[in-house]
Design a protein around this motif. Structure first.
Motif, PDB file in Angstrom:
ATOM      1  N   SER A  37       9.497   0.909   4.248  1.00  0.00           N
ATOM      2  CA  SER A  37       8.339   0.028   4.456  1.00  0.00           C
ATOM      3  C   SER A  37       7.066   0.683   3.935  1.00  0.00           C
ATOM      4  CB  SER A  37       8.169  -0.310   5.935  1.00  0.00           C
ATOM      5  OG  SER A  37       9.247  -1.073   6.385  1.00  0.00           O
ATOM      6  N   HIS A  38       6.899   1.960   4.253  1.00  0.00           N
ATOM      7  CA  HIS A  38       5.731   2.706   3.798  1.00  0.00           C
ATOM      8  C   HIS A  38       5.670   2.748   2.267  1.00  0.00           C
ATOM      9  CE1 HIS A  38       2.668   5.865   3.700  1.00  0.00           C
ATOM     10  NE2 HIS A  38       3.416   6.438   2.761  1.00  0.00           N
ATOM     11  N   ALA A  40       7.085   0.680   0.107  1.00  0.00           N
ATOM     12  CA  ALA A  40       6.844  -0.668  -0.421  1.00  0.00           C
ATOM     13  C   ALA A  40       5.369  -1.053  -0.288  1.00  0.00           C
ATOM     14  CB  ALA A  40       7.740  -1.678   0.298  1.00  0.00           C
ATOM     15  N   ARG A  41       4.756  -0.704   0.836  1.00  0.00           N
ATOM     16  CA  ARG A  41       3.335  -1.007   1.045  1.00  0.00           C
ATOM     17  C   ARG A  41       2.439  -0.220   0.097  1.00  0.00           C
ATOM     18  NH1 ARG A  41       4.679  -0.406   6.411  1.00  0.00           N
ATOM     19  NH2 ARG A  41       3.662   1.623   6.447  1.00  0.00           N
ATOM     20  N   ASN A  42       2.958   0.873  -0.436  1.00  0.00           N
ATOM     21  CA  ASN A  42       2.153   1.742  -1.285  1.00  0.00           C
ATOM     22  C   ASN A  42       2.599   1.724  -2.749  1.00  0.00           C
ATOM     23  OD1 ASN A  42       0.121   3.312   0.490  1.00  0.00           O
ATOM     24  ND2 ASN A  42       2.013   3.252   1.692  1.00  0.00           N
ATOM     25  N   HIS A  44       5.638   0.939  -4.297  1.00  0.00           N
ATOM     26  CA  HIS A  44       6.977   1.301  -4.748  1.00  0.00           C
ATOM     27  C   HIS A  44       7.924   0.111  -4.585  1.00  0.00           C
ATOM     28  CE1 HIS A  44       5.099   5.166  -4.023  1.00  0.00           C
ATOM     29  NE2 HIS A  44       6.069   5.745  -4.718  1.00  0.00           N
ATOM     30  N   LYS A  45       8.768  -0.094  -5.572  1.00  0.00           N
ATOM     31  CA  LYS A  45       9.811  -1.120  -5.482  1.00  0.00           C
ATOM     32  C   LYS A  45      11.105  -0.414  -5.118  1.00  0.00           C
ATOM     33  CE  LYS A  45      12.322  -4.515  -8.244  1.00  0.00           C
ATOM     34  NZ  LYS A  45      12.501  -5.479  -7.224  1.00  0.00           N
ATOM     35  N   HIS A 134       4.156  10.963   3.014  1.00  0.00           N
ATOM     36  CA  HIS A 134       4.849  10.909   1.727  1.00  0.00           C
ATOM     37  C   HIS A 134       4.422  12.110   0.892  1.00  0.00           C
ATOM     38  CE1 HIS A 134       5.568   8.460  -2.226  1.00  0.00           C
ATOM     39  NE2 HIS A 134       6.363   9.495  -2.112  1.00  0.00           N
TER      40      HIS A 134
END
Length: 161
Positions: A37-38, A40-42, A44-45, A134
């Motif tokens: 989730s983190h 994707a929000r930042n 990344h696919k 991250h």
């Protein structure tokens, strides 16, 4: 009576161990969910989770960093506290080799395209207060400062840290 008691004790210990293992696995799954989730929000696919290569090698999350146009191989480490250190400290040389082996298999499946890639770690602290950290370019291929996967037989380069 002694046999029944000892059998009951063994079964009790096995149940206790299995429930502790189940809790550990559940914590890891929650950590991987939080990490995905983190990411994707930042930007990344997510391409694949829990990639396991034949003959060893594993990557928790394979994703594309859209901001830098890089393929990212992510190791997720989850802990309930920092009592025994930061989660990333558990990514030892053996674990790095497994991730690298998985990444190399992934790249071979892509027929070694000309693509920049890197190895990241996502730390998840599940206990209050929860935290996701991250760490980009957390480690490299041995002997490489940059990773780039060119068509063979050119040398491998890694994205700058």
């Amino acid at each position: 009576m002694g046999l029944v008691r000892s059998t009951a004790e063994v079964l009790h210990r096995l149940r206790r161990r299995n429930s502790a293992e189940a809790a550990h696995i559940a914590l890891g799954r929650r950590g991987e969910e939080a990490a995905a989730s983190h990411l994707a929000r930042n930007g990344h696919k997510i391409l694949r989770r829990n990639f396991r290569a034949p003959h060893g090698g594993e990557v928790d999350i394979v994703c594309r960093d859209r901001r830098h146009n890089e393929l990212v191989f992510v190791e997720v480490k989850t802990r309930s506290s920092e009592e025994f250190g930061r989660p990333s400290e558990a990514v030892d040389q053996k674990k790095r080799r497994l991730v690298i082996r998985g990444a190399m298999k992934w790249l071979r499946m892509l027929e070694m395209p000309d693509i920049v890639f890197r190895f990241d770690i996502v730390e998840v602290l599940a206990g209050p207060p929860g935290e996701v950290r991250h760490i980009e370019n957390a480690f490299h291929l041995p002997g490489a400062s940059t990773l780039r996967c060119p068509p063979p037989p050119l040398p491998i380069k890694q994205s700058p840290s």
